[in-house]
Design an enzyme around this catalytic site. Structure first.
Site, short mmCIF file in Angstrom:
data_model
loop_
_atom_site.label_atom_id
_atom_site.label_comp_id
_atom_site.label_asym_id
_atom_site.label_seq_id
_atom_site.Cartn_x
_atom_site.Cartn_y
_atom_site.Cartn_z
N LYS A 235 0.84 -1.21 0.00
CA LYS A 235 0.00 0.00 0.00
C LYS A 235 0.87 1.25 0.00
CE LYS A 235 -3.74 -2.54 2.17
NZ LYS A 235 -4.26 -3.08 3.45
N GLN B 19 -4.10 -1.70 9.83
CA GLN B 19 -4.05 -3.00 9.15
C GLN B 19 -4.71 -4.07 10.02
OE1 GLN B 19 -2.97 -3.67 5.96
NE2 GLN B 19 -3.65 -5.76 6.28
N ASP C 265 -11.00 3.38 4.75
CA ASP C 265 -11.30 1.97 4.49
C ASP C 265 -12.66 1.57 5.09
OD1 ASP C 265 -10.86 -0.50 3.33
OD2 ASP C 265 -9.61 -1.26 4.97
#
Ligand code: NAP
Length: 281
Positions: A55, A99, A122
């Site tokens: 990423k 994450q 996200d």
């Protein structure tokens, strides 16, 4: 058997999304703004470390600044939330990605919900999830958004189709089920307690595999002509779909790698630029 199934090329869809970002990033630069994504990795789980690195590299390639915060495995929920709050308050950071998964001792929900809505690129916060379910989220979760982007790019019909989603995680199975429902599919969401899973999959026009088990979905479960989307990403670049056995039955199918994965990253970049542009308002 289906003649010549369409291989849904995630790199192509990702390139299309990224092409649309270049001009927007230049316009932000003219105003002195560099979009910035902060990624937080707790612990040193190798797969998670690889995703975070991928990423970060993807950000750097398109001119998005990436900040990586590595925290030790024994980080407490309180410490993690304090780090997130610092990033919330940092005007130079536009998106925050924690994450997943975090180590078991951490209250993951509390940590996700500490991310400010404006930076939740996200779609992991409770409010972000709810907005997605209602169909007006600024930032839907990236992998579900990627699956929808692939269907849209290839103009595959969703309305009226029976979609079977295998998996109900808050970042993948549940949000993609809601997004398909919002596009007028009839949705069945399956999980580990589903009995007769194969029976449901056999009636699906669209199959989304989000189960986390390598080569789980078998070709003899696939209705001829079904569209198969594989969100799985298991060690060794192996999807949740047994590609070879499904290929003869599907009308369209994503490979792994080069399917859902690159589109997920492209969506993350897009959401970060979207978040940075809010500073222009
Ligand atoms: P997860 O949190 O482990 O959820 C897996 C889901 O599969 C759960 O809902 C579980 O049911 C269900 N399941 C497990 N065994 C099953 C079985 N035998 N039959 C039916 N359902 C079963 O995983 P996730 O985070 O959603 O990820 C799913 C997959 O997507 C993984 O391969 C992951 O690596 C991949 N992924 C890819 C990307 C990408 O960018 N491509 C991003 C995120 C995740 P229960 O709820 O009953 O436990």
């Amino acid at each position: 058997m289906t003649a010549n199934p369409l291989i849904l090329d995630g790199n192509r869809v990702a390139a299309d999304i990224k092409d649309q970002l270049a001009g927007r990033i230049s316009r932000l630069a003219e105003k002195g703004i560099t979009p910035c994504l902060a990624t937080i990795l707790v612990g040193d789980e190798p797969a998670s470390a690889t995703y975070v690195r991928m990423k970060g590299n993807a950000c750097n390639r398109v001119g998005i600044r990436s900040v990586r915060i590595d925290l030790p495995r024994d980080t407490t929920t309180e410490k993690l939330i304090a780090v997130i709050q610092q990033l919330n308050e940092d005007p130079g950071v536009h998106g925050i990605l924690l994450q997943h998964p975090v180590p078991h001792h951490i209250d993951e929900r509390a940590a996700f919900d500490a991310i400010s809505m404006e930076k939740d690129v996200d779609g992991v916060t409770t409010l972000g999830f709810a907005q997605n379910a209602f169909g007006f989220a600024s930032f839907p979760s990236c992998t579900p958004a990627a699956i929808m982007a692939i269907l849209e790019y290839y103009q595959l019909q969703i309305s009226g189709k029976h979609a079977v989603v295998i998996g109900r995680s808050p970042i993948l199975g549940k949000p993609v089920s809601a997004m398909l429902l919002n596009k007028d599919a009839t949705v069945t969401t399956c999980h580990s307690k589903t009995t007769e899973l194969e029976h449901f999959v056999r009636s699906a026009d669209i199959v989304v595999a989000a189960v986390g088990k390598p080569k789980f979905v078998q070709g003899n479960w696939i209705k001829p002509g079904a569209v198969v989307l594989d969100a799985g990403y298991n060690p060794g670049n192996i999807g949740d779909v047994d590609f070879e056995s499904c290929l003869p039955f599907a009308s369209a199918i994503t490979p792994v790698p080069a399917g859902v994965g690159p589109v997920t990253i492209a969506k993350l970049l897009k959401h970060t630029v979207d978040a940075a542009e809010k500073n222009l308002d």
